[in-house]
Design an enzyme around this catalytic site. Structure first.
Site, PDB file in Angstrom:
ATOM      1  CG  LEU A 196     -41.398 -84.381  81.255  1.00 25.37           C
ATOM      2  CD1 LEU A 196     -40.542 -85.029  82.042  1.00 25.37           C
ATOM      3  CD2 LEU A 196     -41.937 -83.111  81.947  1.00 25.37           C
TER       4      LEU A 196
ATOM      5  CE  LYS B 114     -49.085 -75.595  74.974  1.00 23.27           C
ATOM      6  NZ  LYS B 114     -49.573 -75.668  76.484  1.00 23.27           N
TER       7      LYS B 114
ATOM      8  CG  ASN C 100     -51.751 -79.850  74.186  1.00 26.25           C
ATOM      9  OD1 ASN C 100     -52.999 -80.061  73.518  1.00 26.25           O
ATOM     10  ND2 ASN C 100     -51.457 -80.369  75.091  1.00 26.25           N
TER      11      ASN C 100
ATOM     12  CG  ASP D 233     -52.242 -78.278  77.984  1.00 25.73           C
ATOM     13  OD1 ASP D 233     -51.383 -79.118  78.062  1.00 25.73           O
ATOM     14  OD2 ASP D 233     -51.739 -77.060  77.149  1.00 25.73           O
TER      15      ASP D 233
ATOM     16  CB  ALA E 169     -55.996 -64.064  83.315  1.00 23.02           C
TER      17      ALA E 169
ATOM     18  N   GLY F 255     -51.789 -68.065  79.264  1.00 27.99           N
ATOM     19  CA  GLY F 255     -52.145 -69.287  78.332  1.00 27.99           C
ATOM     20  C   GLY F 255     -52.629 -70.457  79.001  1.00 27.99           C
ATOM     21  CB  ALA F 256     -51.044 -72.372  81.985  1.00 26.33           C
TER      22      ALA F 256
ATOM     23  CE  LYS G 212     -52.503 -61.611  80.621  1.00 28.04           C
ATOM     24  NZ  LYS G 212     -51.219 -61.620  81.034  1.00 28.04           N
TER      25      LYS G 212
ATOM     26  CE1 TYR H  58     -42.693 -80.239  83.875  1.00 26.29           C
ATOM     27  CE2 TYR H  58     -45.056 -79.224  83.078  1.00 26.29           C
ATOM     28  CZ  TYR H  58     -43.711 -79.619  82.893  1.00 26.29           C
ATOM     29  OH  TYR H  58     -43.285 -79.434  81.723  1.00 26.29           O
TER      30      TYR H  58
HETATM   31  P1  ATR Z   1     -48.628 -69.073  80.829  1.00 22.18           P
HETATM   32  O1  ATR Z   1     -48.693 -69.450  79.245  1.00 22.18           O
HETATM   33  O2  ATR Z   1     -47.664 -70.362  81.427  1.00 22.18           O
HETATM   34  O3  ATR Z   1     -49.812 -69.078  81.461  1.00 22.18           O
HETATM   35  P2  ATR Z   1     -48.346 -66.458  80.676  1.00 22.18           P
HETATM   36  O4  ATR Z   1     -49.174 -66.318  79.648  1.00 22.18           O
HETATM   37  O5  ATR Z   1     -47.121 -65.487  80.872  1.00 22.18           O
HETATM   38  O6  ATR Z   1     -47.474 -67.797  80.842  1.00 22.18           O
HETATM   39  O7  ATR Z   1     -49.123 -66.300  82.075  1.00 22.18           O
HETATM   40  C1  ATR Z   1     -48.379 -65.917  83.226  1.00 22.18           C
HETATM   41  C2  ATR Z   1     -49.632 -65.747  84.208  1.00 22.18           C
HETATM   42  O8  ATR Z   1     -49.091 -65.791  85.504  1.00 22.18           O
HETATM   43  C3  ATR Z   1     -50.189 -64.384  84.173  1.00 22.18           C
HETATM   44  O9  ATR Z   1     -51.377 -64.604  84.618  1.00 22.18           O
HETATM   45  C4  ATR Z   1     -49.412 -63.430  85.019  1.00 22.18           C
HETATM   46  O10 ATR Z   1     -50.063 -62.443  85.497  1.00 22.18           O
HETATM   47  P3  ATR Z   1     -50.287 -60.959  84.722  1.00 22.18           P
HETATM   48  O11 ATR Z   1     -51.308 -61.552  83.736  1.00 22.18           O
HETATM   49  O12 ATR Z   1     -50.744 -59.917  85.537  1.00 22.18           O
HETATM   50  O13 ATR Z   1     -48.872 -60.867  84.000  1.00 22.18           O
HETATM   51  C5  ATR Z   1     -49.250 -64.478  86.266  1.00 22.18           C
HETATM   52  N1  ATR Z   1     -47.826 -64.139  86.880  1.00 22.18           N
HETATM   53  C6  ATR Z   1     -46.868 -64.270  86.631  1.00 22.18           C
HETATM   54  N2  ATR Z   1     -45.893 -63.785  87.642  1.00 22.18           N
HETATM   55  C7  ATR Z   1     -46.783 -63.459  88.605  1.00 22.18           C
HETATM   56  C8  ATR Z   1     -46.249 -62.827  89.898  1.00 22.18           C
HETATM   57  N3  ATR Z   1     -45.151 -62.753  90.446  1.00 22.18           N
HETATM   58  N4  ATR Z   1     -47.447 -62.340  90.860  1.00 22.18           N
HETATM   59  C9  ATR Z   1     -48.505 -62.774  90.353  1.00 22.18           C
HETATM   60  N5  ATR Z   1     -48.839 -63.228  89.120  1.00 22.18           N
HETATM   61  C10 ATR Z   1     -47.780 -63.551  88.332  1.00 22.18           C
END
Ligand code: ATR
Length: 275
Positions: free
Chosen positions: A19, A69, A90, A105, A129, A131-132, A156, A220
């Site tokens: 992408l 990252k 990134n 980002d 909460a 990484g994104a 978190k 996305y």
């Molecule tokens: P990224 O780097 O894409 O942010 P990540 O660090 O794994 O990925 O974070 C995913 C986020 O989505 C977290 O905030 C996660 O909540 P938890 O901290 O409780 O794990 C949230 N998340 C993922 N699946 C979820 C779900 N089904 N319901 C609510 N929150 C979800």
């Protein structure tokens, strides 16, 4: 020192993704730049040698995805202040052998939301909460928004709020439990639950979305997430994840080339790639 007539950029990830190449190449073509972009797939233990190769081959820029990252930080010569605060890079820019880490980002998310509303002093609820969310919360707090964070794992959200508050934003960031959407001007989903591969569910019911709320999903894939659809069904303004993707790539493009990114050409390439 001999130099190639073509400037090379690329990406480092565990699985080569195209992408970024699509977006950047469209930008090079639009401006007639002698640049090329190659996505590289490497293993974690190859990261340091990939950065040595970046110096030796005079590769101008690398985009990096997780887990790099975080992994790249100790290997770089300097960090942009925002990347240092977020604790994630990134984008790596090679300035004559000096590797500097950026986080595009963060400005990408603020620009995408800022396209739909004024940001300063407005109230935003960020879901997630991970990484994104880190990059988004830092960016929106930096733009003087009142930021609240809600996350499935409450600790978190509190830890992220505490961390951002150390940089003394204009308004302190709070961790919250309830999703009372009437109390906000904007909602930004940074959880993975709207991703197609994680089930694609909306974190909030359509009926709970006030029509005057600006709703942004940074996911996305799919472009029209369940949350974007729920917001649009209520007549609320929705910003899909492609906007943040476009603006973070545009910022990378500008760091690599020193030229203003041709947004129309990059946007058209993104639309073709995502649909
Ligand atoms: P990224 O780097 O894409 O942010 P990540 O660090 O794994 O990925 O974070 C995913 C986020 O989505 C977290 O905030 C996660 O909540 P938890 O901290 O409780 O794990 C949230 N998340 C993922 N699946 C979820 C779900 N089904 N319901 C609510 N929150 C979800």
């Amino acid at each position: 020192m001999p130099s190639s007539p073509i400037t090379l950029c690329g990406s480092l990830s565990l699985h080569a993704v195209s992408l970024g190449a699509t977006l950047h190449a469209a930008g090079y073509r639009a401006l007639g730049l002698d640049f090329a972009y190659v996505p590289f797939a490497i293993e974690r233990d190859e990261l340091a040698s990939a950065l040595d190769a970046m110096r030796a081959l005079k590769i101008r820029g690398f985009g990096v995805s997780m887990p790099f990252k975080l992994d790249v930080i100790p290997l770089l010569d300097a960090l942009d202040p925002m990347a240092a605060r977020i604790g994630a890079v990134n984008t790596i820019v090679n300035d004559a052998g000096r590797l500097v880490g950026y986080n595009t980002d963060a400005p990408g998310s603020a620009r995408a939301l800022g396209e739909a509303m004024e940001l300063a002093d407005r109230r935003v609820l960020v879901l997630g909460a991970g990484g994104a969310a880190r990059a988004v919360v830092h960016a929106l707090a930096d733009r003087s928004m009142h930021v609240a964070i809600a996350n499935r794992t409450r600790e978190k959200a509190s830890a992220l709020a505490d961390d951002v508050n150390r940089s003394q934003p204009a308004h302190p960031v709070r961790a919250v439990d309830a999703l009372e959407l009437d109390a906000y001007d904007a909602l930004v989903n940074c959880t993975s639950q709207t991703m197609a591969e994680y089930g694609g569910a909306s974190p909030v019911a359509s009926e709970a979305i006030p029509p005057n709320l600006v709703v942004m999903d940074i996911v996305y894939k799919p472009v029209q997430t369940a949350l974007v659809k729920a917001a649009e069904a209520r007549g609320a303004r929705a910003v899909h994840g492609g906007r943040m993707l476009l603006y973070q790539a545009a910022r990378q493009f500008e760091l690599y080339t020193g030229r203003t990114a041709p947004l129309d050409a990059m946007h058209a390439a993104l639309e073709r790639a995502l649909t």
